[in-house]
Design a protein around this motif. Sequence first.
Motif, mmCIF file in Angstrom:
data_model
loop_
_atom_site.group_PDB
_atom_site.id
_atom_site.type_symbol
_atom_site.label_atom_id
_atom_site.label_comp_id
_atom_site.label_asym_id
_atom_site.label_seq_id
_atom_site.Cartn_x
_atom_site.Cartn_y
_atom_site.Cartn_z
ATOM 1 N N UNK A 43 21.238 4.883 2.716
ATOM 2 C CA UNK A 43 21.790 6.145 3.194
ATOM 3 C C UNK A 43 21.097 7.359 2.610
ATOM 4 N N UNK A 44 20.226 7.149 1.625
ATOM 5 C CA UNK A 44 19.482 8.266 1.029
ATOM 6 C C UNK A 44 18.546 8.876 2.063
ATOM 7 N N UNK A 45 18.413 10.183 2.006
ATOM 8 C CA UNK A 45 17.518 10.900 2.921
ATOM 9 C C UNK A 45 16.299 11.360 2.136
ATOM 10 N N UNK A 46 15.127 10.972 2.631
ATOM 11 C CA UNK A 46 13.870 11.362 1.993
ATOM 12 C C UNK A 46 13.099 12.256 2.951
ATOM 13 N N UNK A 47 12.694 13.442 2.474
ATOM 14 C CA UNK A 47 11.819 14.269 3.292
ATOM 15 C C UNK A 47 10.382 13.780 3.117
ATOM 16 N N UNK A 48 9.475 14.398 3.819
ATOM 17 C CA UNK A 48 8.084 13.942 3.788
ATOM 18 C C UNK A 48 7.537 13.910 2.363
ATOM 19 N N UNK A 49 7.760 14.966 1.621
ATOM 20 C CA UNK A 49 7.225 15.049 0.259
ATOM 21 C C UNK A 49 7.781 13.928 -0.623
ATOM 22 N N UNK A 50 9.073 13.672 -0.552
ATOM 23 C CA UNK A 50 9.684 12.615 -1.358
ATOM 24 C C UNK A 50 9.185 11.238 -0.933
ATOM 25 N N UNK A 51 9.041 11.031 0.362
ATOM 26 C CA UNK A 51 8.578 9.735 0.869
ATOM 27 C C UNK A 51 7.136 9.464 0.446
ATOM 28 N N UNK A 52 6.275 10.453 0.619
ATOM 29 C CA UNK A 52 4.872 10.297 0.218
ATOM 30 C C UNK A 52 4.779 10.060 -1.288
ATOM 31 N N UNK A 53 5.540 10.794 -2.070
ATOM 32 C CA UNK A 53 5.547 10.605 -3.517
ATOM 33 C C UNK A 53 6.040 9.239 -3.926
ATOM 34 N N UNK A 54 7.089 8.764 -3.266
ATOM 35 C CA UNK A 54 7.640 7.439 -3.567
ATOM 36 C C UNK A 54 6.605 6.341 -3.303
ATOM 37 N N UNK A 55 5.981 6.396 -2.142
ATOM 38 C CA UNK A 55 4.983 5.367 -1.799
ATOM 39 C C UNK A 55 3.799 5.454 -2.760
ATOM 40 N N UNK A 56 3.343 6.647 -3.063
ATOM 41 C CA UNK A 56 2.222 6.817 -3.997
ATOM 42 C C UNK A 56 2.566 6.202 -5.363
ATOM 43 N N UNK A 57 3.782 6.434 -5.839
ATOM 44 C CA UNK A 57 4.196 5.947 -7.151
ATOM 45 C C UNK A 57 4.433 4.434 -7.211
ATOM 46 N N UNK A 58 4.623 3.795 -6.069
ATOM 47 C CA UNK A 58 4.929 2.355 -6.045
ATOM 48 C C UNK A 58 3.686 1.468 -5.914
ATOM 49 N N UNK A 59 2.528 2.049 -6.051
ATOM 50 C CA UNK A 59 1.296 1.264 -6.001
ATOM 51 C C UNK A 59 1.321 0.185 -7.089
ATOM 52 N N UNK B 238 -1.061 -1.897 -0.350
ATOM 53 C CA UNK B 238 -0.863 -0.850 -1.357
ATOM 54 C C UNK B 238 0.024 -1.325 -2.507
ATOM 55 N N UNK B 239 1.058 -2.069 -2.182
ATOM 56 C CA UNK B 239 2.021 -2.491 -3.205
ATOM 57 C C UNK B 239 1.568 -3.706 -4.008
ATOM 58 N N UNK B 240 0.537 -4.416 -3.539
ATOM 59 C CA UNK B 240 0.081 -5.627 -4.231
ATOM 60 C C UNK B 240 -1.038 -5.294 -5.213
ATOM 61 N N UNK B 241 -0.896 -5.738 -6.456
ATOM 62 C CA UNK B 241 -1.892 -5.462 -7.504
ATOM 63 C C UNK B 241 -3.283 -5.959 -7.137
ATOM 64 N N UNK B 242 -3.346 -7.066 -6.409
ATOM 65 C CA UNK B 242 -4.639 -7.663 -6.067
ATOM 66 C C UNK B 242 -5.396 -6.840 -5.031
ATOM 67 N N UNK B 243 -4.689 -6.219 -4.096
ATOM 68 C CA UNK B 243 -5.343 -5.542 -2.975
ATOM 69 C C UNK B 243 -5.238 -4.015 -2.997
ATOM 70 N N UNK B 244 -4.470 -3.460 -3.913
ATOM 71 C CA UNK B 244 -4.204 -2.017 -3.872
ATOM 72 C C UNK B 244 -5.455 -1.161 -4.070
ATOM 73 N N UNK B 245 -6.436 -1.657 -4.808
ATOM 74 C CA UNK B 245 -7.656 -0.869 -5.034
ATOM 75 C C UNK B 245 -8.405 -0.600 -3.738
ATOM 76 N N UNK B 246 -8.257 -1.491 -2.756
ATOM 77 C CA UNK B 246 -8.951 -1.325 -1.479
ATOM 78 C C UNK B 246 -8.106 -0.620 -0.421
ATOM 79 N N UNK B 247 -6.839 -0.365 -0.715
ATOM 80 C CA UNK B 247 -5.961 0.284 0.254
ATOM 81 C C UNK B 247 -6.221 1.795 0.247
ATOM 82 N N UNK B 248 -6.358 2.362 1.427
ATOM 83 C CA UNK B 248 -6.659 3.782 1.590
ATOM 84 C C UNK B 248 -5.365 4.567 1.780
#
Length: 138
Positions: free
Chosen positions: A50-66, A21-31
């Motif tokens: 030490x930061x606390x991430x709830x589900x919504x913040x974690x999912x958003x963070x990963x989605x944005x780091x593609x 997901x995080x790699x430009x070369x392979x992210x298009x194929x990551x589900x």
Amino acid sequence: MNLFDRASAEIIALHRFFVAWFDKVTSADADFSRFDQSMGDGMQMIAPSGAILDRQALVGYVRDCRDTFDGDFSIDISDIRPVWESDDAIVVSYIEKQQRKGVKTARRATALFTKSSSAPSGVEWRHLHETWMQTAEN
């Protein structure tokens, strides 16, 4: 598979997803749904900072780091161990080593999983706590 085997397989599979997901070369194929389906309701992560991430913040963070990296990111998972287990839940610990743009880091993680027939590996993440390790060689 028993609960420990399912949790171990999930840890490895999810981190493979992150690399793709995080790699430009392979992210298009990551589900992305693979990640989303493995995060349980009420999922919470305590990051090494030490930061606390709830589900919504974690999912958003990963989605944005593609597409964050350009072939210069890797993750190695090792030392997966059971900590505690019941009939439908397990706590495991593992070591995660990353290399990002030539910089190596390591963290020790403890994760709580519960059984889930709808999750990709048969378990869903409920809680994750990561702590920085002194060096990547540890």
